[in-house]
Design an enzyme around this catalytic site. Structure first.
Site, mmCIF file in Angstrom:
data_model
loop_
_atom_site.group_PDB
_atom_site.id
_atom_site.type_symbol
_atom_site.label_atom_id
_atom_site.label_comp_id
_atom_site.label_asym_id
_atom_site.label_seq_id
_atom_site.Cartn_x
_atom_site.Cartn_y
_atom_site.Cartn_z
ATOM 1 N N CYS A 37 0.830 -1.208 0.000
ATOM 2 C CA CYS A 37 0.000 0.000 0.000
ATOM 3 C C CYS A 37 0.860 1.250 0.000
ATOM 4 O O CYS A 37 0.354 2.366 -0.060
ATOM 5 C CB CYS A 37 -0.909 0.026 1.224
ATOM 6 S SG CYS A 37 -1.944 -1.416 1.357
ATOM 7 N N ASP A 39 2.799 2.281 2.518
ATOM 8 C CA ASP A 39 3.228 2.783 3.825
ATOM 9 C C ASP A 39 3.175 1.756 4.949
ATOM 10 O O ASP A 39 2.224 0.989 5.061
ATOM 11 C CB ASP A 39 2.518 4.081 4.256
ATOM 12 C CG ASP A 39 1.115 4.186 3.737
ATOM 13 O OD1 ASP A 39 0.463 3.148 3.623
ATOM 14 O OD2 ASP A 39 0.661 5.315 3.447
ATOM 15 N N CYS A 63 5.173 8.028 2.313
ATOM 16 C CA CYS A 63 5.368 9.339 1.708
ATOM 17 C C CYS A 63 5.723 10.369 2.783
ATOM 18 O O CYS A 63 5.737 10.058 3.980
ATOM 19 C CB CYS A 63 4.113 9.753 0.954
ATOM 20 S SG CYS A 63 2.681 9.924 2.007
ATOM 21 N N CYS A 106 -2.698 8.890 5.979
ATOM 22 C CA CYS A 106 -1.453 8.849 6.757
ATOM 23 C C CYS A 106 -1.722 9.138 8.237
ATOM 24 O O CYS A 106 -1.095 8.545 9.117
ATOM 25 C CB CYS A 106 -0.455 9.878 6.235
ATOM 26 S SG CYS A 106 -0.060 9.651 4.500
#
Lengths: 130, 406
Positions: A37, A39, A63, A106
């Site tokens: 995915c 992360d 990221c 995130c």
């Protein structure tokens, strides 16, 4: 994609990068996400016998927003009780970092990493009491 | 030694217009401003003459006749005109088109559009090197097939498809062969007769010319290719593409092609050296890096590397003084990593970890060295921060880890 200065600052100067011994009794480790995915976040908490988060460390594959979210999470949890840390929400991270909508994911990861680390710690404690 | 920042290494996306091209264009905005379709006065004749020269310059690069060059607004339009134009014109002969999963969206989305209209499309896969399997192509051709569309060189990974073999197969089966040559035109030798190419799309802004002007090569002999026009109007460009010609753009396009011809050989040598220098420097210093795409059958100016255990977008962020693009989806609104890399069999995690370096006419050795050093230091910094790198160093096989996917 324009990031806020705060995201860039956390990305360039991440706070509390590193690892604790995951087998230590006073350490809770949370790993969330998956490489496919894009992360994976590892958050570790060092917790005092009184239940206060004394220290936190993170490592993140992801990221810039994911790195910033986990870096901020380590700052937010320090000095808090487990209960207080459990109540940290992703919305708080979104707001502090001014994350763009596509990056809200995130902040959710960071919230989940905190919860996973606390649960890991609690599970360890329950085992050692037995 | 100092370099001027930011450094541009995204030449597969677009190129800087060469100052010599700009200079050639300038008079056509203000002095020679006639409409090339105006046959009754000298303003029109002057414009027409300039266009004839450009047509010759453009045709020469691919061994074509100037009459076979049709001007469009860019390669997206060229691809649309070629594919839809053939599909409509040859509808009675068949309704089947063959293309490849790693094509540019301008081809893939055009094919999808035709599927909605009832045409049938076969999407060939690619091997780990990014190349198609010629036997698979042969097997896919049926008596309903009217067109094979295979790009010359890939925009992400730079691999050059076996055009000569594809052309021979198409010719033998009596199927038209279109190639999207946006990345390859003038960068590597291409001859439409030698390669049996019937339609070829290309554009000015990838060859140091202006944006907004492209062209389609349409074969006139053996066989004569016919197309249904996609834009109706005054019947410009032999009826294939109506619309007043963009004279300054065309003049610049032609000048850009002329410069390519003059410099192709030396540029191939220079860019190959720069690419290999970058690859070598990075691979020597970083473990667990992989070059994507065929090792030798590739564009001189393209290098695509996956940096395992590091996410592409965060790496790009660390390379803020370098203009690059990433195969990672985090740069776009979608979360899917590059479909080209995935089609080659790369796992999502490696596809998320790739960068594309595009070298061009204005790239210097100093810039390449600066970027290589920066890449190495950022990869190492981010790996220090990566839980996957930590697991890797501990000897954990990541494919055995049970992830808690979100």
């Amino acid at each position: 994609m324009a990031y806020s200065e705060k995201v860039i600052d956390h990305y360039e100067n991440p706070r509390n990068v590193g690892s604790f011994d995951k087998n230590a009794e006073d350490v809770g480790t949370g790993i969330v996400g998956a490489p496919e995915c894009g992360d994976v976040m590892k958050l570790q908490l060092k917790i005092s016998p009184e239940g206060i988060i004394e220290d936190a460390k993170f490592k993140t594959f992801g990221c810039g927003s994911a790195i910033a979210s986990s870096s901020l999470a380590t700052e937010l949890v320090k000095g808090k009780t487990l209960e207080e840390a459990m109540s940290i929400s992703n919305a708080q991270i979104v707001q502090e970092l001014a994350l763009p909508p596509v990056k809200i994911h995130c902040s959710v990861l960071a919230e989940d990493a905190i919860k996973a680390a606390i649960e890991d710690y609690k599970a360890k404690q329950a085992l050692s009491i037995k | 030694m100092s370099v001027k920042l930011p450094i541009y290494l995204d030449n597969n996306a677009t190129t800087r217009t060469d100052p010599r091209v700009v200079e050639a264009m300038l008079p056509y905005f203000s002095e020679v401003y006639g409409n090339a379709a105006s046959r009754s006065h000298s303003f029109g004749w002057a414009a027409e003459e300039a266009i004839d020269i450009a047509r010759e310059q453009l045709a020469k690069v691919i061994g074509a006749d100037p009459k076979e060059i049709i001007f469009t607004s860019g390669a997206t339009e060229s691809n649309n005109l070629a594919i839809k134009g053939v599909a409509e014109m040859y509808a009675e002969k068949g309704d089947h088109i063959i293309t490849v999963v790693t094509e540019h969206k301008a081809v893939l989305d055009t094919c999808k559009h035709l599927e909605k209209d009832g045409k049938s499309v076969t999407y060939l896969g690619v091997g780990a090197d990014g190349l198609i399997d010629l036997d698979e192509l042969k097997a896919a051709i049926t008596d309903k097939t009217i067109l094979v569309s295979v790009m010359a060189a890939n925009n992400e990974i730079g691999v050059i498809q076996p055009l000569k073999e594809i052309g021979a197969i198409c010719r033998e089966k009596g199927v038209l062969f279109h190639t999207d040559a946006v990345q390859a035109y003038g960068k590597v030798p291409l001859d439409v007769n030698d390669l049996h190419i019937d339609l070829l799309s290309f554009t000015a802004h990838k060859i140091y010319g202006p944006k907004g002007i492209g062209a389609l090569y349409v074969r006139r002999r053996n066989p004569r290719v016919k197309l249904t026009a996609q834009i109706d109007g005054g019947g410009h460009e032999r009826g294939f593409r109506s619309g007043t010609l963009n004279v300054p753009g065309i003049v610049g396009f032609g000048k850009a092609a002329e410069l390519l011809m003059e410099e192709m050989e030396s540029e191939i040598t220079r860019l190959t050296a720069l690419r290999d220098r970058m690859a070598q420097t990075i691979m020597d210093a970083c473990d667990s890096c992989y070059i994507n795409g065929h090792a030798t059958q590739r564009l001189p100016g393209n290098l695509n590397i996956s940096f395992e255990f590091v996410e592409g977008e965060s790496l790009l962020m660390g390379l803020k003084d370098v203009a690059l693009s990433s195969g990672s989806a985090c740069t776009s609104a979608s979360l899917e990593p590059s479909y080209v890399l995935k089609a080659m069999g790369l796992g999502d995690e490696l596809a998320h970890s790739s960068l594309r370096f595009g070298f061009g006419r204005f790239t210097t050795e100093e810039e390449v060295d600066w970027v290589a050093r920066k890449v190495i230091s950022e990869v190492s910094r981010l790996r220090e921060m990566s839980p996957l790198w930590e697991l890797h160093l501990e000897g954990v096989d990541l494919s055995t880890v049970k992830w808690n996917a979100h």
